[in-house]
Design an enzyme around this catalytic site. Structure first.
Site, PDB file in Angstrom:
ATOM      1  N   ALA A   1       0.831  -1.203   0.000  1.00  0.00           N
ATOM      2  CA  ALA A   1       0.000   0.000   0.000  1.00  0.00           C
ATOM      3  C   ALA A   1       0.868   1.257   0.000  1.00  0.00           C
ATOM      4  O   ALA A   1       0.632   2.184  -0.786  1.00  0.00           O
ATOM      5  CB  ALA A   1      -0.929  -0.004   1.214  1.00  0.00           C
ATOM      6  N   TYR A   2       1.855   1.288   0.861  1.00  0.00           N
ATOM      7  CA  TYR A   2       2.747   2.441   0.938  1.00  0.00           C
ATOM      8  C   TYR A   2       3.525   2.607  -0.369  1.00  0.00           C
ATOM      9  O   TYR A   2       3.602   3.708  -0.925  1.00  0.00           O
ATOM     10  CB  TYR A   2       3.717   2.266   2.105  1.00  0.00           C
ATOM     11  CG  TYR A   2       4.658   3.429   2.309  1.00  0.00           C
ATOM     12  CD1 TYR A   2       4.218   4.591   2.930  1.00  0.00           C
ATOM     13  CD2 TYR A   2       5.983   3.358   1.893  1.00  0.00           C
ATOM     14  CE1 TYR A   2       5.088   5.658   3.132  1.00  0.00           C
ATOM     15  CE2 TYR A   2       6.849   4.415   2.082  1.00  0.00           C
ATOM     16  CZ  TYR A   2       6.402   5.570   2.705  1.00  0.00           C
ATOM     17  OH  TYR A   2       7.258   6.632   2.890  1.00  0.00           O
TER      18      TYR A   2
END
Length: 249
Positions: free
Chosen positions: A155-156
């Protein structure tokens, strides 16, 4: 330490109460700028920020993932200071350390909403004023993860890759004016964002840096100060590396 004259300039620094944003805020104020610090939590502020003169710093509580709050923060900033010349997008979250298969869908959305949507919202709110005045400097804080991807941080990594692409797109849109839009891709720095990840992940990140140490927020702020200055009058839509040799592109 590099120095630039920011007299009569107004800057917005998101996530400016701590970490990278705080280091940039301090340097901007020391260089003559007035800075609106946009942050989710304006009660927990690094001592260096709380000690800056009130005439030069305005703390504005805002969730950058909410466009209405960002627009309200813009109005507060313009009423307190003036039109915004400089935007530093430093607000961000890491999200949990997890494989993609096990990644919580709500946390995925939250990481994107802060890191990517937040950058979109602030740029959307502030670029019209820059275009009207014919001047602006935007620096988006991406990450080496956006270039290479980090395992167990999909996600990051995805959000920061998107910030890089957004930077390139907006930089081209505004290239005909004196508005520079660039981003940095730092390796890990020892900031509060590390509280969100495991020690095993921190050790892995350190092992990936050829310099053998984490980047400091002072090193990051030094590069950002030039990127946000009037001297950066030609380069736009670019990515500035701060990965200690991990990435060379």
């Amino acid at each position: 330490m590099n120095t630039y004259d920011y007299t009569d300039r107004v800057a917005v620094v998101t996530g400016g109460c701590n970490g990278i944003g705080a280091a940039v805020t301090q340097r901007l104020v020391q260089s003559g700028a007035r800075v609106a610090v946009w942050d989710m939590d304006i009660t927990t502020v690094e001592p260096a920020i709380s000690q800056l003169p009130e005439s030069s710093v305005k703390l504005v509580q805002v969730d950058v993932s909410n466009l209405e709050e960002v627009e309200a923060a813009r109005l507060i900033t313009e009423q307190s200071f003036a039109g915004v010349d400089i935007l530093i997008n430093s607000a961000g979250i890491a999200g949990p350390t997890s494989t993609l298969a096990d990644y919580d869908a709500q946390m995925w959305r939250k990481v994107q909403s802060v890191n990517l949507d937040g950058t979109f919202h602030t740029c959307k709110a502030l670029t019209p004023g820059m275009m009207e005045r014919g001047y602006g400097r935007i620096v988006n804080v991406a990450s080496i993860a956006g270039k290479e991807g980090n395992p167990n941080a999909s996600a990051y990594s995805a959000s920061k890759a998107a910030v890089i692409a957004l930077t390139k797109s907006l930089g081209k849109e505004l290239a005909s004016q004196d508005i520079s839009v660039n981003c940095i891709t730092p390796a890990t720095a020892r900031t509060r964002i590390l509280d969100q990840v495991s020690q095993e992940f921190i050790d892995y990140m350190l092992s990936r840096i050829p310099r053998g140490r984490f980047v400091t927020v002072e090193e990051i702020s030094s590069m950002v100060l030039w990127m946000a200055s009037a001297e950066n009058s030609f380069t736009t839509g670019s990515v500035f590396d701060l990965s200690g040799g991990r990435a060379t592109y």
